[in-house]
Design a protein around this motif. Structure first.
Motif, mmCIF file in Angstrom:
data_model
loop_
_atom_site.group_PDB
_atom_site.id
_atom_site.type_symbol
_atom_site.label_atom_id
_atom_site.label_comp_id
_atom_site.label_asym_id
_atom_site.label_seq_id
_atom_site.Cartn_x
_atom_site.Cartn_y
_atom_site.Cartn_z
ATOM 1 N N GLY B 167 -53.799 -46.531 56.192
ATOM 2 C CA GLY B 167 -53.102 -46.608 55.421
ATOM 3 C C GLY B 167 -51.841 -47.372 56.221
ATOM 4 N N VAL B 168 -50.687 -47.965 55.814
ATOM 5 C CA VAL B 168 -49.507 -47.987 56.380
ATOM 6 C C VAL B 168 -47.614 -47.905 55.696
ATOM 7 C CG1 VAL B 168 -49.182 -50.973 55.682
ATOM 8 C CG2 VAL B 168 -48.424 -50.343 57.203
ATOM 9 N N TYR B 169 -46.985 -47.181 56.780
ATOM 10 C CA TYR B 169 -45.871 -47.507 56.079
ATOM 11 C C TYR B 169 -44.686 -48.056 56.575
ATOM 12 C CZ TYR B 169 -42.317 -45.291 53.100
ATOM 13 O OH TYR B 169 -41.258 -44.578 52.742
ATOM 14 N N ALA B 170 -43.877 -48.583 56.214
ATOM 15 C CA ALA B 170 -43.025 -49.435 57.294
ATOM 16 C C ALA B 170 -41.323 -49.203 57.424
ATOM 17 C CB ALA B 170 -43.264 -51.025 57.245
ATOM 18 N N GLN B 171 -40.780 -49.926 58.217
ATOM 19 C CA GLN B 171 -38.883 -49.397 57.650
ATOM 20 C C GLN B 171 -38.831 -50.375 58.699
ATOM 21 O OE1 GLN B 171 -37.512 -46.807 56.398
ATOM 22 N NE2 GLN B 171 -35.583 -47.348 57.647
ATOM 23 N N SER B 172 -37.136 -51.229 57.799
ATOM 24 C CA SER B 172 -37.186 -52.571 58.517
ATOM 25 C C SER B 172 -34.977 -52.433 58.484
ATOM 26 C CB SER B 172 -37.460 -53.318 58.073
ATOM 27 O OG SER B 172 -38.893 -54.008 57.752
ATOM 28 N N GLY B 173 -34.653 -52.910 58.860
ATOM 29 C CA GLY B 173 -33.556 -52.916 58.412
ATOM 30 C C GLY B 173 -32.232 -54.162 59.341
ATOM 31 N N GLU B 174 -31.161 -53.843 59.488
ATOM 32 C CA GLU B 174 -30.302 -55.135 60.428
ATOM 33 C C GLU B 174 -29.290 -54.387 61.277
ATOM 34 O OE1 GLU B 174 -30.047 -57.462 61.022
ATOM 35 O OE2 GLU B 174 -28.505 -58.914 60.612
ATOM 36 N N THR B 175 -30.150 -54.257 62.779
ATOM 37 C CA THR B 175 -29.763 -53.999 63.773
ATOM 38 C C THR B 175 -28.766 -55.144 64.706
ATOM 39 O OG1 THR B 175 -30.729 -52.297 63.279
ATOM 40 C CG2 THR B 175 -29.724 -51.912 65.669
ATOM 41 N N MET B 176 -27.914 -55.501 65.103
ATOM 42 C CA MET B 176 -27.785 -56.564 65.569
ATOM 43 C C MET B 176 -27.639 -56.058 67.682
ATOM 44 S SD MET B 176 -24.725 -57.748 63.117
ATOM 45 C CE MET B 176 -23.540 -56.464 62.762
ATOM 46 N N GLY B 177 -27.308 -57.438 68.417
ATOM 47 C CA GLY B 177 -27.898 -57.591 69.853
ATOM 48 C C GLY B 177 -28.986 -56.348 70.375
ATOM 49 N N LEU B 178 -29.725 -56.547 69.853
ATOM 50 C CA LEU B 178 -30.624 -56.253 70.761
ATOM 51 C C LEU B 178 -31.212 -56.357 70.803
ATOM 52 C CD1 LEU B 178 -31.262 -52.168 69.148
ATOM 53 C CD2 LEU B 178 -29.544 -52.793 71.062
ATOM 54 N N ARG B 179 -32.247 -56.653 72.102
ATOM 55 C CA ARG B 179 -33.466 -57.909 72.824
ATOM 56 C C ARG B 179 -33.450 -59.014 71.927
ATOM 57 N NH1 ARG B 179 -38.636 -56.108 75.024
ATOM 58 N NH2 ARG B 179 -39.743 -57.578 75.115
ATOM 59 N N TYR B 180 -32.769 -59.551 72.105
ATOM 60 C CA TYR B 180 -33.248 -60.688 71.145
ATOM 61 C C TYR B 180 -33.178 -62.291 72.228
ATOM 62 C CZ TYR B 180 -27.474 -61.672 71.724
ATOM 63 O OH TYR B 180 -26.591 -61.590 72.084
ATOM 64 N N ARG B 181 -33.117 -63.603 72.089
ATOM 65 C CA ARG B 181 -33.261 -64.991 72.532
ATOM 66 C C ARG B 181 -33.204 -65.852 71.543
ATOM 67 N NH1 ARG B 181 -38.199 -67.507 74.834
ATOM 68 N NH2 ARG B 181 -39.811 -65.996 73.824
ATOM 69 N N LEU B 182 -32.262 -67.095 71.608
ATOM 70 C CA LEU B 182 -31.751 -67.773 71.369
ATOM 71 C C LEU B 182 -32.584 -68.704 71.178
ATOM 72 C CD1 LEU B 182 -27.694 -67.812 71.656
ATOM 73 C CD2 LEU B 182 -29.039 -67.014 69.714
ATOM 74 N N PRO B 183 -33.056 -69.845 69.526
ATOM 75 C CA PRO B 183 -33.324 -70.853 70.267
ATOM 76 C C PRO B 183 -33.279 -71.764 71.346
ATOM 77 C CG PRO B 183 -32.664 -70.888 68.162
ATOM 78 C CD PRO B 183 -31.887 -69.727 68.595
ATOM 79 N N GLY B 184 -34.288 -72.638 72.156
ATOM 80 C CA GLY B 184 -34.522 -72.939 73.336
ATOM 81 C C GLY B 184 -33.571 -72.627 74.079
ATOM 82 N N GLU B 185 -33.729 -71.224 74.011
ATOM 83 C CA GLU B 185 -33.373 -70.432 76.053
ATOM 84 C C GLU B 185 -34.192 -69.777 76.384
ATOM 85 O OE1 GLU B 185 -30.057 -67.593 75.336
ATOM 86 O OE2 GLU B 185 -28.881 -69.214 74.771
ATOM 87 N N THR B 186 -34.227 -69.405 77.364
ATOM 88 C CA THR B 186 -35.855 -68.521 78.182
ATOM 89 C C THR B 186 -35.150 -67.089 78.412
ATOM 90 O OG1 THR B 186 -34.971 -69.577 79.997
ATOM 91 C CG2 THR B 186 -36.919 -70.635 79.130
ATOM 92 N N ALA B 195 -28.017 -46.496 75.242
ATOM 93 C CA ALA B 195 -28.039 -45.215 74.070
ATOM 94 C C ALA B 195 -28.620 -45.526 72.930
ATOM 95 C CB ALA B 195 -26.623 -44.109 74.199
ATOM 96 N N PHE B 196 -27.914 -47.035 72.364
ATOM 97 C CA PHE B 196 -28.001 -47.329 70.786
ATOM 98 C C PHE B 196 -28.706 -47.821 70.581
ATOM 99 C CE2 PHE B 196 -26.700 -51.998 68.809
ATOM 100 C CZ PHE B 196 -26.925 -50.832 67.204
ATOM 101 N N ALA B 197 -29.464 -48.478 71.512
ATOM 102 C CA ALA B 197 -31.088 -49.026 71.561
ATOM 103 C C ALA B 197 -31.807 -47.975 70.836
ATOM 104 C CB ALA B 197 -31.249 -49.925 73.142
ATOM 105 N N THR B 198 -31.892 -46.874 72.126
ATOM 106 C CA THR B 198 -32.404 -45.953 72.231
ATOM 107 C C THR B 198 -32.616 -45.598 70.705
ATOM 108 O OG1 THR B 198 -32.468 -45.822 74.616
ATOM 109 C CG2 THR B 198 -32.926 -43.523 73.027
ATOM 110 N N LEU B 199 -31.018 -44.891 69.986
ATOM 111 C CA LEU B 199 -30.898 -44.363 68.664
ATOM 112 C C LEU B 199 -31.762 -45.597 67.894
ATOM 113 C CD1 LEU B 199 -29.339 -42.364 67.047
ATOM 114 C CD2 LEU B 199 -27.310 -44.632 66.958
ATOM 115 N N ASP B 200 -31.659 -46.682 67.543
ATOM 116 C CA ASP B 200 -31.919 -47.741 66.243
ATOM 117 C C ASP B 200 -33.937 -47.308 67.053
ATOM 118 O OD1 ASP B 200 -32.051 -49.614 65.054
ATOM 119 O OD2 ASP B 200 -33.717 -50.631 66.388
#
Lengths: 138, 334
Positions: B167-186, B195-200
């Motif tokens: 079986g599987v169970y999932a959790q999703s939600g909006e968290t902004m500003g953590l580890r992201y990459r914009l199109p075309g950027e390396t 602390a915010f990253a750890t909390l999420d």
């Protein structure tokens, strides 16, 4: 660029470059790799059956390409490593093929040492990655 | 229909760099691994994927594979169907159902779940899941210090004994500003508030894991191995402890110290590691995490030892160390 191989030419050879598909001659039974129009052993056979080669073999001969000696498509690799080895492999099924060697042993390459095929990037041209086989110590 | 993992495969690049190299070159290292895996200049996630898939498919009839799912956060093309490259390299049937997952480190378990679903749409017996990742950023980004490379592959089968999916169970939600990459950027971006990253991470993973055990009417203590997503080892270990897991349950599934942060592969490579020693009857739990964010927890029970659990240990021991300058050359940074 050095020995330019067009995208259509490369694509036609994908089965042999990606997974070593050879051909067994209908006339003499010997295995041709890379595939030929006429069997290179009996000069007669023109019908063939595809065979999946094992990718295993032994080093028949080798050389080391030093930085300045690399053709343009391999120049980046030569700059990164200083030099890179190229070997002739005698495949378990008989044919001899030429390819680069990855992770060569520190004590040097020896004639007869066992190797196995690995899937690697060969080079990139026109922004298109050309994948294919190299060999690593088995 | 029960669906089980009947075979596993692993690929770790031969090249390694020790954390000490970062310390002597830069004076610091933002990641707490012992050493990490580094792709050679002629490797990418596709070449690693092929190697792991070949390991998993050894001794199996590839013509019976009807599904191929693929995951990575760092595909070599932003647009191109890469499953076809694997179909050719592996000699799979050209009519396999494919799906490709990316954009987040949660992609690995997404690919596994997609394969479980697609398996119902094929007459064939097997599904192949390949997760290959090498998170990438410029060397001046702190998060890059921990980025390693690895691939793992699994063969799922219909009604065959192996590691049965429960079986599987999932959790999703909006968290902004953590580890992201914009199109075309390396480069990876991050607002840099640990602390915010750890909390999420804690909230997402805990919700998925506790939701799963309660859905299956189990306790965490019923699991022999609990494998966490390991973007860094300390956060994962601290959360496991907080949820009530013992060190014995989490120890074997930890791979971060040897590989660094391997993105979408993280908990799935941990699964390969525990499969080398798991015994029939053992229950295993794995959890993934992707920033932004989401987590998926999956439960398995080992019914019979796998024919082939992948060559994790052999790959781990086959290594060659490089220095920091050579590392920068491998990354084409200099």
């Amino acid at each position: 660029m050095g020995a330019h191989i067009s995208i259509p030419m490369y694509q036609r050879a994908v089965p042999q470059r990606y997974r070593l598909v050879g051909q067994r001659c209908g006339a003499c039974g010997k295995i041709n790799f890379p595939p030929k129009a006429v069997c290179k052993y009996c000069y007669q056979g023109t019908s063939f059956e595809d065979v999946q080669l094992s990718g295993r073999g032994t080093v028949y001969s080798y050389t080391v390409i030093a930085g300045g000696g690399a053709p343009p498509e391999f120049a980046a690799e030569a700059r990164c490593k200083g030099s890179y080895p190229v070997i002739i492999v005698e495949l378990a099924e008989g044919p001899r093929v030429i390819a680069q060697m990855v992770n060569p042993p520190e004590e040097g390459i020896a004639i007869g040492m066992p190797v196995k095929a690995v899937f690697r990037k060969i080079y990139e041209e026109e922004g298109v990655i050309r994948y294919g086989f190299k060999f690593s110590p088995a | 229909m029960t669906k089980s993992i009947i075979s596993g495969g692993v690929y770790l690049p031969t090249l390694r760099i020790k954390r000490d190299e970062y310390l002597s070159a830069l004076g610091s290292c933002s990641a707490a691994m012992r050493e990490k895996t580094v792709m050679d200049i002629d490797e990418d996630v596709i070449t690693m994927a092929v190697a792991a898939a070949r390991d998993a498919l050894a001794d199996l009839d590839v013509s019976r594979v009807g599904v191929l799912t693929l995951a990575s956060t760092n595909f070599p093309y932003q647009e191109k169907a890469l499953a076809g490259t694997l179909v050719e390299a592996l000699g799979l049937d050209k009519h396999v159902l494919t799906s490709q997952h990316g954009n987040s480190t949660i992609a690995g378990t997404e690919a596994l779940l997609a394969a479980l679903g697609l398996l119902e749409q094929t007459e064939q017996q097997y599904a192949l899941v390949v997760v290959s990742d090498a998170p990438t950023s410029g060397p001046d980004v702190d998060m890059e210090h921990g980025f390693g490379a690895a691939a793992c592959a699994f063969v799922l089968a219909k009604d065959e004994p192996g590691l049965a999916f429960e079986g599987v169970y999932a959790q999703s939600g909006e968290t902004m500003g953590l580890r992201y990459r914009l199109p075309g950027e390396t480069d990876i971006r991050d607002i840099g508030v640990k602390a915010f990253a750890t909390l999420d991470y804690n909230e997402m993973v805990k919700a998925a894991v506790t939701g799963l055990v309660s859905k299956l009417n189990r306790n965490l203590a019923d699991y022999r191995h609990i494998v966490m997503h390991q973007a860094d080892a300390k956060t994962a270990a601290a959360l496991a402890k907080k949820m009530g897991c013992s060190d014995v349950q989490t120890k074997e599934g930890s791979v971060f110290a040897d590989t660094g942060d391997i993105g979408a592969c993280s908990s799935l490579l941990g699964l390969c590691r525990v499969l080398e020693s798991a015994a029939s009857g053992d229950c295993l739990l794995i959890s993934s995490y992707g920033s932004g964010s989401g987590s998926q927890a999956l439960s398995f029970r080992l019914q019979a030892p796998l024919k082939n659990s992948g060559s994790f240990q052999a790959r781990l021991e086959d290594k060659k160390y490089i220095g920091y300058i050579q590392y920068l050359k491998q990354k084409r940074s200099i």
